[in-house]
Scaffold this active site. Structure first.
Site: not given
Length: 501
Positions: A55, A105
């Site tokens: 991610c 993120h």
């Protein structure tokens, strides 16, 4: 003179979405009408790849235009190097409203982030997952992390992160209708816990699973994958993906398509001439190669991601580009659309000429990497250094600590026949290997060294040496920064990639 229309660039990003989770990429079992419509009205890239199938690192390349090993995001829970600029900073500096709505993120925190708007983005619309959780009661926070919450009596689509992200995106489009705008709409869905109304899950009950290939484990797979496979085995008959049933995962996949449709409808109302870029950070294995999730492998199920661009100014309907492209091409494409100069530190080229109809090959090869999944825990194989190169047909994977792979995707798209020791294609293999090594030098890969070259199948590799190639590269300056000084002369650097011997 006609009044100049404001520029609008919208990037829509999903989390953990394979190409075959979409109808428009050939899987008729999938119900994704809004993304399909986008493909029909724009250009679909058939061979688009992430830079790293994790991610945070994947997102780092999308938003900086630099490979993870260049920008410093080697794994999740790491932030980019302080000298690295994100694309929001670049456009905001040039009078764009830059709004980031959704999963980030990239702040160095764990999965949810810190809820603090980073430089380059509009504080009015910042809404990472921490912001969402802080809106909820303690009990609802816990519920938001449980797949079974979807069957609670009071569960509605308004409870989901996806729905709240969409609401803010629509508000942003309306509020900045008269401004130059770069907006990111970043969903956590369909990633676990894959929350969605139950009617979406029901769409996939008793579904045909024939699109899942490569279910049988191959003994010749690299050693680290054998460990991964053992760790991934399950006893249940029902297919479980990251803690949720496949039916729920695919139901959530259709739900996020619905939410994307809401954004697209708002774009048509408030910004009909906008460039829309849609992609996913990476894919996942379901049972292919007897693996689950994503991580230390370069199989297409994990690395080949959807990429669709709609740009009414240039693209006629239903265009397909079948040559390899990469997430590394996205940031420079956005800068081209914004009429901005692309700084030297950005490591990819823009795709604007492709969108205008130039069908020539943009990337001779695309490159991928892996370091580790997460710095905070070892549940994904710990450190597994991998570098990969793909030329559109052959994919070479160097698994530094185990054994290597070479696949011919034209004749073996399932990637089950490892050709690494097949001397009939030795020239092709070695040529790809040379290009990979050159890329590691040119991008200042901090992990480069003789061990990447001296593989068991490379009988012409140079002898191990402390200096290896002798290459060095001082960091290229960003826009407005002074050039670095050469250590040996004290003068400004004139050649960045050079041999120090």
């Amino acid at each position: 003179m006609a009044e100049k229309k404001p520029k609008k660039i919208i990037l829509i990003l999903t989390e953990t979405q394979r190409t075959d989770y979409l109808n428009c990429y050939g899987n008729s079992s999938m119900k994704t009408p809004n993304i399909d419509k986008l493909a029909n009205e724009g250009m679909k890239f058939e061979k688009a790849y992430t830079t790293q199938p994790v991610c945070g690192p994947a997102r780092s390349a999308i938003f900086t235009g630099q490979y993870p090993h260049s920008n410093g995001v080697y794994s999740n829970s790491m932030a980019p190097n302080e000298l690295v600029k994100n694309i929001g900073q670049r456009l905001q500096k040039n009078n764009f409203k830059s709004a980031y709505i959704g999963k980030w993120h990239l702040d160095g925190g764990d999965y949810f982030g810190f809820g603090e708007c980073p430089d380059g983005w509009d504080e009015n619309y910042w809404y990472d997952m921490r912001c969402y959780l802080e809106e909820l009661s303690i009990e609802d926070r816990k519920r938001s992390r449980k797949p079974e919450t979807v069957y609670d009596e009071d569960f509605t689509e308004e409870f989901t992160y996806a729905h709240r992200v969409t609401d803010r995106a629509i508000d942003c489009l309306e509020n900045y209708e008269e401004d130059d705008l770069f907006m990111v709409v970043s969903y956590d869905e369909p990633h676990s816990p894959s929350l969605c109304p139950p009617e979406y899950i029901e769409m996939y009950e008793n579904m045909d699973l024939s699109f899942m290939k490569n279910k049988n484990y191959e003994e010749e797979n690299p050693e680290h994958q054998k460990l991964w496979s053992e760790n991934s085995k399950q006893k249940e008959d029902k297919v479980i993906v990251d803690g949720v049933s496949l039916e729920q995962r695919l139901g959530c996949n259709t739900f996020v398509d619905y939410e994307i449709g809401r954004v697209i409808n708002a774009i048509e109302k408030y910004a009909p001439d906008a460039m829309i870029i849609y992609t996913a950070d990476h894919g996942e294995c379901i049972r292919e190669h007897e693996l689950r999730s994503k991580g230390a492998a370069m199989y297409d199920e994990i690395t080949n991601i959807p990429l669709i661009i709609k740009y009414p100014e240039f693209i006629s309907k239903n265009k397909i580009y079948s040559k390899p492209v990469s997430h590394i091409n996205i940031a420079p494409t956005i800068m081209e659309a914004a009429d901005l100069k692309i700084p030297e530190v950005i490591e990819g080229e823009g795709l604007l000429n492709v969108l205008k109809g130039d069908d020539t090959r943009k990337n001779e090869e695309i490159f991928m990497e892996f370091h580790r999944y997460e710095i905070d825990h070892d549940g994904f194989g710990s450190f597994q250094p991998i570098r990969s190169v793909f030329d559109g047909r052959y994919k070479l994977v160097i698994n530094l600590l185990t054994s290597d792979e070479l696949y011919d995707l034209e004749n073996n798209p399932e990637e089950t026949e490892n050709l690494i020791d097949n001397n009939s294609i030795k020239v092709i293999r070695n040529n790809l290997h040379d290009k990979l090594l050159k890329w590691m030098n040119n991008t200042r890969d901090p992990y480069r060294g003789y061990y990447w070259e001296r593989r068991p199948w490379r009988d012409d590799a140079r002898a191990a040496s402390w200096d290896y190639t002798g290459m060095t590269r001082q960091r290229k300056p960003d826009t407005g920064e002074k050039k670095p000084l050469d250590y040996d002369t004290g003068l400004e650097v004139t050649e960045y990639n050079r041999n120090k011997n």
